[in-house]
Design an enzyme around this catalytic site. Structure first.
Site, PDB file in Angstrom:
ATOM      1  N   ASP A  51       9.966   2.356   5.938  1.00  0.00           N
ATOM      2  CA  ASP A  51      10.733   1.751   5.310  1.00  0.00           C
ATOM      3  C   ASP A  51      12.058   2.078   4.721  1.00  0.00           C
ATOM      4  O   ASP A  51      12.056   3.516   4.602  1.00  0.00           O
ATOM      5  CB  ASP A  51      10.156   0.874   4.049  1.00  0.00           C
ATOM      6  N   HIS A 195       8.242   6.140   4.500  1.00  0.00           N
ATOM      7  CA  HIS A 195       9.716   5.787   4.374  1.00  0.00           C
ATOM      8  C   HIS A 195      10.471   6.868   5.055  1.00  0.00           C
ATOM      9  O   HIS A 195      10.510   8.070   4.952  1.00  0.00           O
ATOM     10  CB  HIS A 195       9.926   6.158   2.683  1.00  0.00           C
TER      11      HIS A 195
HETATM   12 NI    NI Z   1      10.806  -0.027   0.099  1.00  0.00          NI
END
Ligand code: NI
Length: 238
Positions: A51, A195
């Site tokens: 992400d 991430h």
């Molecule tokens: Ni996020």
């Protein structure tokens, strides 16, 4: 003759059970298709997801994924795609899946429906502009969703993809811990949250892929893991 007769029976059954006409029209392929269960029913699959990018570590991560021939899914921010369109394009060109993570990472449950729609559509358009892909997946920031978000996602033809394994890689910023968490928590059908804005997460990718494979997992995109998804619906795992 016996083979031809058997083929006719198979075609007849497909027609009778309401299979698509294209399947009935190509009888040579019909038996193989009928016998083949979805990939992730046959194999132990896991979907790793990244992400908040594309960001500086994304390029290195993509190189590792390509070297290992592993597929992942990237939930991108529209503003990041606008800033780094080449990385967004590379995500798609390398065979990964790309999805919406909003324009600039608000908690969508704090916005009105026009605000939610704007976050989704600006990002859909940015992704399409950079990659020529119209995505059908989104991940709400913080996993925060409600009826308004669901309705906006449904209208934008986006399924909501959450996760079943949370590495908290943003908190620990330690590749060894991220590797250990993924390998100890991944199950058949898991969706793993990471991430690609953290160098430590890019560092962890090679060992995560090797470790998952050593445990018998296939690394696939979210859509390969889940198969067809319904717009607006929330998914945590297969
Ligand atoms: Ni996020």
């Amino acid at each position: 003759m016996a083979a031809a007769a058997a083929l006719l029976v198979v075609v007849g059954v497909l027609v009778a059970t309401g299979q698509t006409t294209s399947a009935a029209k190509s009888p040579a392929q019909a038996p193989a298709q009928a016998a083949e269960r979805p990939y992730c029913e046959r194999f132990k699959c896991v979907a790793i997801t990244y992400d908040d990018g594309p960001a500086a570590p994304t390029g290195r991560l993509l190189t590792t994924l390509r070297q290992k021939r592993a597929k992942a899914t990237f939930f991108v921010l529209g503003q990041q795609v606008a800033a780094r369109p080449k990385l967004a394009r590379r995500i798609v060109r390398n065979g990964h899946q790309i999805g919406v993570h909003t324009w600039d990472h608000p908690d969508l449950t704090r916005l009105n429906s026009a605000g939610v729609r704007r976050q989704l559509w600006r990002t859909i358009d940015a992704i399409e502009h950079a990659t020529d892909v119209r995505t059908h997946l989104m991940r709400p920031p913080y996993g925060a969703t409600d009826a308004t978000v669901k309705e906006a996602a449904r209208r934008a033809k986006l399924a909501q993809i959450l996760w079943s394994v949370d590495t908290e890689d943003w908190r620990v910023r330690d590749a060894d811990i991220v590797v250990r968490r993924v390998l100890s928590q991944a199950r058949r059908g898991s969706i793993v949250l990471m991430h690609d804005i953290h160098p430590t997460t890019a560092d962890a990718a090679g060992r995560i892929i090797d470790g998952l494979r050593a445990r018998g997992f296939r690394l696939v995109t979210v859509s390969k893991l889940l198969g067809a998804t319904k717009p607006g619906e929330v998914y945590f795992s297969r």
